[in-house]
Design a protein around this motif. Structure first.
Motif, short mmCIF file in Angstrom:
data_model
loop_
_atom_site.label_atom_id
_atom_site.label_comp_id
_atom_site.label_asym_id
_atom_site.label_seq_id
_atom_site.Cartn_x
_atom_site.Cartn_y
_atom_site.Cartn_z
N ASN A 1 9.11 10.34 -17.50
CA ASN A 1 8.84 9.08 -18.19
C ASN A 1 7.94 8.13 -17.42
OD1 ASN A 1 10.61 8.34 -16.25
ND2 ASN A 1 12.21 7.58 -17.61
N GLY A 2 7.54 8.46 -16.23
CA GLY A 2 6.60 7.65 -15.46
C GLY A 2 7.20 6.52 -14.67
N THR A 3 8.50 6.34 -14.70
CA THR A 3 9.13 5.27 -13.92
C THR A 3 9.61 5.83 -12.59
OG1 THR A 3 11.25 5.65 -14.94
CG2 THR A 3 9.87 3.97 -15.93
N VAL A 4 9.29 5.11 -11.56
CA VAL A 4 9.69 5.51 -10.21
C VAL A 4 10.26 4.29 -9.53
CG1 VAL A 4 8.92 6.36 -7.98
CG2 VAL A 4 7.89 7.26 -10.06
N SER A 5 11.45 4.41 -8.98
CA SER A 5 12.05 3.32 -8.22
C SER A 5 11.77 3.57 -6.74
CB SER A 5 13.55 3.29 -8.46
OG SER A 5 14.13 2.28 -7.68
N VAL A 6 11.14 2.57 -6.11
CA VAL A 6 10.76 2.70 -4.70
C VAL A 6 11.34 1.52 -3.94
CG1 VAL A 6 8.83 2.79 -3.09
CG2 VAL A 6 8.61 3.83 -5.34
N GLU A 7 11.97 1.82 -2.81
CA GLU A 7 12.50 0.76 -1.96
C GLU A 7 11.81 0.84 -0.61
OE1 GLU A 7 16.64 -0.60 0.16
OE2 GLU A 7 16.74 0.57 -1.68
N VAL A 8 11.08 -0.22 -0.28
CA VAL A 8 10.38 -0.30 1.00
C VAL A 8 10.95 -1.49 1.74
CG1 VAL A 8 8.16 -0.57 2.14
CG2 VAL A 8 8.28 0.64 -0.03
N TRP A 9 11.46 -1.26 2.94
CA TRP A 9 12.01 -2.36 3.73
C TRP A 9 11.57 -2.31 5.14
CZ3 TRP A 9 15.39 -0.30 7.37
CH2 TRP A 9 15.94 0.94 7.08
N LYS B 1 0.83 -1.20 0.00
CA LYS B 1 0.00 0.00 0.00
C LYS B 1 0.87 1.26 0.00
CE LYS B 1 -3.62 2.28 2.67
NZ LYS B 1 -4.45 2.22 3.87
N LEU B 2 1.91 1.26 0.82
CA LEU B 2 2.82 2.41 0.89
C LEU B 2 3.53 2.61 -0.44
CD1 LEU B 2 4.24 4.61 2.53
CD2 LEU B 2 5.88 2.88 3.24
N GLU B 3 3.99 1.53 -1.03
CA GLU B 3 4.67 1.62 -2.32
C GLU B 3 3.74 2.18 -3.39
OE1 GLU B 3 7.01 -1.22 -5.53
OE2 GLU B 3 6.41 -2.03 -3.57
N ARG B 4 2.50 1.72 -3.41
CA ARG B 4 1.51 2.21 -4.38
C ARG B 4 1.25 3.70 -4.18
NH1 ARG B 4 -1.72 -1.68 -3.68
NH2 ARG B 4 -2.98 -0.74 -2.05
N LEU B 5 1.12 4.13 -2.93
CA LEU B 5 0.90 5.55 -2.65
C LEU B 5 2.07 6.41 -3.10
CD1 LEU B 5 -0.74 5.37 0.89
CD2 LEU B 5 -1.83 6.09 -1.23
N VAL B 6 3.29 5.94 -2.87
CA VAL B 6 4.48 6.70 -3.27
C VAL B 6 4.55 6.79 -4.79
CG1 VAL B 6 7.00 6.67 -3.31
CG2 VAL B 6 5.78 6.21 -1.19
N ARG B 7 4.30 5.68 -5.47
CA ARG B 7 4.33 5.69 -6.93
C ARG B 7 3.29 6.66 -7.50
NH1 ARG B 7 7.41 1.76 -9.31
NH2 ARG B 7 8.06 0.07 -7.95
N GLU B 8 2.08 6.66 -6.94
CA GLU B 8 1.03 7.56 -7.41
C GLU B 8 1.37 9.01 -7.15
OE1 GLU B 8 -2.65 6.29 -5.70
OE2 GLU B 8 -2.65 4.40 -6.79
#
Length: 57
Positions: free
Chosen positions: A49-57, A34-41
């Motif tokens: 270009n619409g690409t976002v790298s997200v690291e959740v640990w 859920k957190l990753e989806r919120l950050v990407r949005e």
């Protein structure tokens, strides 16, 4: 009810401990997704270009 459980000082069985651990891991996994989806949005409009790298640990 939860207070009654801790007040009795019952020992957890192996199966109950594993069940709780797996439930906790599943909840953590869902919250991370859920957190990753919120950050990407939230970053979608900022990146060209619409690409976002997200690291959740």
């Amino acid at each position: 009810m939860l207070e009654d459980f801790y007040m009795d000082k019952k020992k957890l069985t192996r199966e109950e401990a594993l069940r709780r651990w797996n439930v906790s891991k599943e909840l953590k996994r869902k919250m991370s997704e859920k957190l990753e989806r919120l950050v990407r949005e939230s970053c979608k409009g900022r990146d060209d270009n619409g690409t976002v790298s997200v690291e959740v640990w």
